[in-house]
Motif scaffolding. Structure first.
Motif, PDB file in Angstrom:
ATOM      1  N   ARG A 216     -22.953  -6.319   8.830  1.00 29.19           N
ATOM      2  CA  ARG A 216     -22.615  -5.827  10.169  1.00 29.19           C
ATOM      3  C   ARG A 216     -23.840  -5.282  10.903  1.00 29.19           C
ATOM      4  NH1 ARG A 216     -17.946  -1.848   9.949  1.00 29.19           N
ATOM      5  NH2 ARG A 216     -16.775  -3.765   9.866  1.00 29.19           N
ATOM      6  N   ASP A 217     -24.832  -4.818  10.158  1.00 28.74           N
ATOM      7  CA  ASP A 217     -25.985  -4.166  10.769  1.00 28.74           C
ATOM      8  C   ASP A 217     -26.869  -5.187  11.479  1.00 28.74           C
ATOM      9  OD1 ASP A 217     -27.918  -2.417  11.528  1.00 28.74           O
ATOM     10  OD2 ASP A 217     -28.609  -1.925   9.511  1.00 28.74           O
ATOM     11  N   ASP A 218     -26.977  -5.060  12.789  1.00 26.44           N
ATOM     12  CA  ASP A 218     -27.797  -5.977  13.576  1.00 26.44           C
ATOM     13  C   ASP A 218     -29.277  -5.627  13.513  1.00 26.44           C
ATOM     14  OD1 ASP A 218     -25.570  -7.411  14.372  1.00 26.44           O
ATOM     15  OD2 ASP A 218     -25.244  -6.157  16.142  1.00 26.44           O
ATOM     16  N   ASN A 219     -29.624  -4.427  13.060  1.00 23.03           N
ATOM     17  CA  ASN A 219     -31.015  -4.020  12.986  1.00 23.03           C
ATOM     18  C   ASN A 219     -31.737  -4.604  11.772  1.00 23.03           C
ATOM     19  OD1 ASN A 219     -30.688  -2.479  15.282  1.00 23.03           O
ATOM     20  ND2 ASN A 219     -30.125  -0.657  14.143  1.00 23.03           N
ATOM     21  N   LEU A 220     -31.000  -5.041  10.762  1.00 21.66           N
ATOM     22  CA  LEU A 220     -31.619  -5.636   9.582  1.00 21.66           C
ATOM     23  C   LEU A 220     -31.936  -7.101   9.853  1.00 21.66           C
ATOM     24  CD1 LEU A 220     -29.492  -4.310   6.572  1.00 21.66           C
ATOM     25  CD2 LEU A 220     -31.816  -3.702   7.154  1.00 21.66           C
ATOM     26  N   SER A 221     -33.103  -7.525   9.369  1.00 22.66           N
ATOM     27  CA  SER A 221     -33.440  -8.944   9.482  1.00 22.66           C
ATOM     28  C   SER A 221     -32.683  -9.726   8.411  1.00 22.66           C
ATOM     29  CB  SER A 221     -34.949  -9.129   9.289  1.00 22.66           C
ATOM     30  OG  SER A 221     -35.299  -8.835   7.942  1.00 22.66           O
ATOM     31  N   GLY A 222     -32.752 -11.014   8.494  1.00 24.94           N
ATOM     32  CA  GLY A 222     -32.091 -11.861   7.513  1.00 24.94           C
ATOM     33  C   GLY A 222     -32.639 -11.641   6.111  1.00 24.94           C
ATOM     34  N   TRP A 223     -33.958 -11.449   6.010  1.00 26.39           N
ATOM     35  CA  TRP A 223     -34.574 -11.207   4.700  1.00 26.39           C
ATOM     36  C   TRP A 223     -34.151  -9.866   4.136  1.00 26.39           C
ATOM     37  CZ3 TRP A 223     -36.386 -14.926   1.920  1.00 26.39           C
ATOM     38  CH2 TRP A 223     -36.892 -16.068   2.523  1.00 26.39           C
ATOM     39  N   ALA A 224     -34.046  -8.877   4.980  1.00 25.78           N
ATOM     40  CA  ALA A 224     -33.604  -7.557   4.509  1.00 25.78           C
ATOM     41  C   ALA A 224     -32.159  -7.610   4.034  1.00 25.78           C
ATOM     42  CB  ALA A 224     -33.771  -6.521   5.619  1.00 25.78           C
TER      43      ALA A 224
ATOM     44  N   ARG B  35     -18.144   3.008  13.801  1.00 22.88           N
ATOM     45  CA  ARG B  35     -17.601   3.498  15.065  1.00 22.88           C
ATOM     46  C   ARG B  35     -17.872   2.515  16.198  1.00 22.88           C
ATOM     47  NH1 ARG B  35     -19.408   5.763  19.355  1.00 22.88           N
ATOM     48  NH2 ARG B  35     -21.502   6.101  18.571  1.00 22.88           N
ATOM     49  N   LYS B  36     -19.096   1.968  16.240  1.00 22.33           N
ATOM     50  CA  LYS B  36     -19.434   1.000  17.283  1.00 22.33           C
ATOM     51  C   LYS B  36     -18.578  -0.259  17.166  1.00 22.33           C
ATOM     52  CE  LYS B  36     -24.198   2.413  18.027  1.00 22.33           C
ATOM     53  NZ  LYS B  36     -25.617   2.047  17.853  1.00 22.33           N
ATOM     54  N   GLN B  37     -18.327  -0.701  15.937  1.00 23.71           N
ATOM     55  CA  GLN B  37     -17.486  -1.880  15.738  1.00 23.71           C
ATOM     56  C   GLN B  37     -16.061  -1.624  16.212  1.00 23.71           C
ATOM     57  OE1 GLN B  37     -18.206  -4.935  14.889  1.00 23.71           O
ATOM     58  NE2 GLN B  37     -16.091  -5.608  14.869  1.00 23.71           N
TER      59      GLN B  37
END
Length: 137
Positions: free
Chosen positions: A43-51, A83-85
Motif C-alpha cells: 500500500r505504501d506509495d513512498n517505497l520503491s519497487g526494490w524496497a 487512515r488515508k486509504q
C-alpha cells in the motif's frame, strides 16, 4: 484388540484446552499481523519497487524477525497509510452515491423547473408548487 489408546475430548484436562485455545489464537493473530504487514508494504506509495521486494523477501524468509523489524522501522506510518486509504475509499463511495442517486443542487433543480415553465410544459401554478417543494427540501 489394539493397545493404542484413543484420546477423547472428555479426557482432555481443562488446562490443556486452555493452552490449545491460546496457541490457536496466537497462531491466527500471527497470520493477521503478517498479512497486515504485507498489505502495508504494497500500500505504501513512498517505497520503491526494490524496497517493497526487499521487505517482502525479509518478511517471507525470516517471518518473525522481518515482521518485528518492519513494525519497529515503519510501524508509525502504518496507521497514517491506513487512515488515508479509508478516506480515499469513503470519498470514492460518496462520489459513487452522488452519481448513482443523481442528486442535483437546488439551483440546478430550479433552473430545470424554470426551463420547463418557459417551454410550456408546466403551468404557472404547477411551477410554483414544484418550486415550493424544491425550496422546502
Amino acid at each position: 484388540m489394539n493397545d493404542a489408546t484413543v484420546t477423547l475430548a472428555a479426557d482432555y484436562p481443562l488446562l490443556e484446552v486452555f493452552w490449545t485455545t491460546m496457541w490457536v489464537f496466537l497462531w491466527i493473530l500471527w497470520f493477521m499481523l503478517l498479512f497486515r504487514v504485507i498489505t502495508d508494504i504494497f500500500r505504501d506509495d513512498n517505497l520503491s519497487g526494490w524496497a517493497k521486494a526487499g521487505w517482502c523477501v525479509f518478511v517471507v524468509v525470516l517471518p518473525f524477525l522481518g515482521v518485528f523489524v518492519y513494525l519497529v522501522a515503519r510501524g508509525r506510518g502504518m496507521g497514517e497509510r491506513d487512515r488515508k486509504q479509508v478516506e480515499r475509499s469513503e470519498q470514492q463511495f460518496r462520489a459513487y452515491m452522488r452519481d448513482a442517486a443523481g442528486t442535483t443542487s437546488r439551483a440546478e433543480e430550479l433552473g430545470r423547473l424554470a426551463e420547463l415553465k418557459n417551454h410550456g410544459d408546466l403551468t404557472p401554478a404547477e411551477y410554483e408548487q414544484a418550486k415550493a417543494k424544491v425550496l422546502a427540501a
